[in-house]
Design a protein around this motif. Structure first.
Motif, short mmCIF file in Angstrom:
data_model
loop_
_atom_site.label_atom_id
_atom_site.label_comp_id
_atom_site.label_asym_id
_atom_site.label_seq_id
_atom_site.Cartn_x
_atom_site.Cartn_y
_atom_site.Cartn_z
N SER A 48 0.83 -1.14 -0.03
CA SER A 48 0.02 -0.12 0.02
C SER A 48 0.70 1.31 -0.08
O SER A 48 2.04 1.33 0.31
N ASN A 49 0.34 2.30 -0.20
CA ASN A 49 0.98 3.62 -0.31
C ASN A 49 1.58 3.96 1.08
O ASN A 49 2.44 4.67 1.22
N LEU A 50 0.72 3.65 2.14
CA LEU A 50 0.93 3.87 3.45
C LEU A 50 2.20 3.08 3.72
O LEU A 50 3.17 3.63 4.36
N ASN B 162 -0.37 3.15 11.22
CA ASN B 162 -0.63 1.99 10.15
C ASN B 162 -1.32 0.73 10.72
O ASN B 162 -1.85 0.21 9.98
N GLN C 55 -4.61 1.19 10.52
CA GLN C 55 -5.21 1.26 9.36
C GLN C 55 -6.07 2.38 9.07
O GLN C 55 -7.06 2.50 8.25
N SER C 56 -5.71 3.63 9.56
CA SER C 56 -6.58 4.91 9.66
C SER C 56 -6.01 5.96 8.80
O SER C 56 -6.19 7.05 9.00
N VAL C 57 -5.05 5.42 7.75
CA VAL C 57 -4.45 6.63 7.09
C VAL C 57 -4.45 6.30 5.37
O VAL C 57 -4.24 5.28 5.17
N THR C 58 -4.78 7.20 4.65
CA THR C 58 -4.61 7.25 3.21
C THR C 58 -3.77 8.01 2.75
O THR C 58 -3.61 9.20 2.98
N THR D 219 -1.51 9.26 -0.69
CA THR D 219 -1.60 9.23 -2.23
C THR D 219 -0.22 9.13 -2.87
O THR D 219 0.76 9.42 -2.22
N PHE E 191 -0.58 12.86 8.57
CA PHE E 191 -1.38 11.85 8.58
C PHE E 191 -1.82 11.60 10.20
O PHE E 191 -2.25 10.45 10.39
#
Length: 95
Positions: free
Chosen positions: A2-4, A51, A54-57, A59, A93
């Motif tokens: 994932s991007n994170l 992370n 899982q609360s971060v998006t 880009t 973030f």
């Protein structure tokens, strides 16, 4: 990946580069940089914790910004600016 996860990986690499530059700095630079280096470390730990939740998006633009900041680390004149940029990017973030 994932991007994170990519951002965390790049952040970890950036911190290693920051630590290496810090170790090579003279005493005056170390005094000036120490609080920011510690803050960068704290933000990285907090990002790793986020992370897990899982609360971060993150880009693609965020990843590009981290890459740009990492290139600044190797330029002594831009080291503090790079550290502050990384703190700001990672910090956005962490709510």
């Amino acid at each position: 990946m994932s991007n994170l996860d990519k951002l965390i990986e790049q952040s970890q690499k950036a911190y290693v580069e920051i630590a290496a530059a810090y170790d090579e700095a003279d005493i005056n630079q170390k005094i000036a940089l120490s609080p920011k280096v510690q803050e960068a470390q704290s933000k990285l730990v907090a990002l790793q914790t986020a992370n897990l939740a899982q609360s971060v998006t993150v880009t693609d633009a965020d990843l590009a910004e981290m890459s740009k900041l990492r290139t600044k680390i190797n330029t002594a004149a831009e080291l503090q600016s790079a550290i502050e940029g990384i703190i700001g990017l990672v910090g956005k973030f962490l709510l």
